[in-house]
Design an enzyme around this catalytic site. Sequence first.
Site, short mmCIF file in Angstrom:
data_model
loop_
_atom_site.label_atom_id
_atom_site.label_comp_id
_atom_site.label_asym_id
_atom_site.label_seq_id
_atom_site.Cartn_x
_atom_site.Cartn_y
_atom_site.Cartn_z
CG ASP A 185 -1.81 1.13 1.39
OD1 ASP A 185 -1.76 2.05 0.54
OD2 ASP A 185 -2.60 1.13 2.34
N GLY A 208 -9.66 3.49 -6.28
CA GLY A 208 -8.28 2.99 -6.42
C GLY A 208 -7.30 3.66 -5.48
CG ASP A 254 -7.53 10.00 -6.57
OD1 ASP A 254 -6.90 10.70 -5.76
OD2 ASP A 254 -8.33 10.48 -7.41
N1 AR6 Z 1 -1.29 1.44 -3.08
C1 AR6 Z 1 -0.62 1.19 -4.22
N2 AR6 Z 1 -1.23 0.88 -5.38
C2 AR6 Z 1 -2.59 0.81 -5.37
C3 AR6 Z 1 -3.36 1.06 -4.22
C4 AR6 Z 1 -2.66 1.38 -3.03
N3 AR6 Z 1 -3.29 1.65 -1.87
N4 AR6 Z 1 -4.68 0.90 -4.55
C5 AR6 Z 1 -4.71 0.58 -5.87
N5 AR6 Z 1 -3.46 0.50 -6.36
P1 AR6 Z 1 -6.08 3.02 -10.08
P2 AR6 Z 1 -5.80 4.47 -12.63
C6 AR6 Z 1 -2.99 0.19 -7.74
O1 AR6 Z 1 -7.36 2.45 -10.51
O2 AR6 Z 1 -5.90 3.20 -13.39
C7 AR6 Z 1 -9.37 6.77 -9.62
O3 AR6 Z 1 -10.77 6.75 -9.43
C8 AR6 Z 1 -3.92 -0.59 -8.63
O4 AR6 Z 1 -3.82 -1.99 -8.37
O5 AR6 Z 1 -5.96 3.52 -8.71
O6 AR6 Z 1 -4.73 5.44 -13.00
C9 AR6 Z 1 -8.89 8.15 -10.03
O7 AR6 Z 1 -9.62 9.18 -9.41
C10 AR6 Z 1 -3.36 -0.24 -10.01
O8 AR6 Z 1 -2.28 -1.11 -10.35
O9 AR6 Z 1 -5.65 4.28 -11.06
C11 AR6 Z 1 -9.10 8.13 -11.51
O10 AR6 Z 1 -10.43 8.45 -11.84
C12 AR6 Z 1 -2.79 1.16 -9.82
O11 AR6 Z 1 -2.80 1.41 -8.42
C13 AR6 Z 1 -8.82 6.69 -11.89
O12 AR6 Z 1 -9.06 5.93 -10.71
C14 AR6 Z 1 -3.59 2.23 -10.51
O13 AR6 Z 1 -4.97 1.94 -10.39
C15 AR6 Z 1 -7.37 6.49 -12.29
O14 AR6 Z 1 -7.20 5.18 -12.76
#
Ligand code: AR6
Length: 180
Positions: free
Chosen positions: A16, A38, A40
Amino acid sequence: MEVIIRDSMVHLTQGDITKMDVDAIVNAANTSLLGGGGVDGAIHRAGGRAILEECMSIRSRQGGCAVGEAVVTTGGNMKCRLVIHTVGPVWNGGVYDEEEKLRNCYRSSLRQAELNEVTSIAFPNISTGIYNYPKDLACRIAFDEVSKYLLNNESNIKRIVFVCFDKENFALYKKELEKV
Ligand code: AR6
């Protein structure tokens, strides 16, 4: 697992990103900067209200953040001093300049890090969740941009951590690091 590029350490971990003990973490945000799901969502929850407040004041100054750009806020209640919010591209088959946009995310984040005297930084796997970017392609881009940056710049950033949340990304990054 880690490798040294020039005089900086590039480290790989699974977990995380909100728990990372680094100077700055990167957020995979959206253009509104108002939070989302996610990573964010996790960052806003862990960092608290101060992050959203700074995001809102950036919005009122410049109207959010464009794809491939990056803005900086406090780390709020997390260990990190700063959060660098960047906006990755939504994957649409690769014919909408997604690669260049994703490359720009890494470049802009590193530029903001340097401007803010960051010495250690953690990146999530930008765009590979909700935005659906193919993980293998995104991994190569992330590693390529970070390596090029370190090789071509006299950088203050001495530690770069790729934080993978899922096993698939971790395995891809591990393979990439093993090539060095
Ligand atoms: N720590 C590290 N990595 C993480 C965590 C965490 N706590 N949680 C998820 N991931 P995503 P995107 C990983 O969906 O594709 C949001 O709603 C996850 O497994 O977070 O760039 C924003 O507001 C994946 O590999 O971001 C945008 O609307 C990676 O983080 C949208 O999502 C990115 O997944 C952005 O989508």
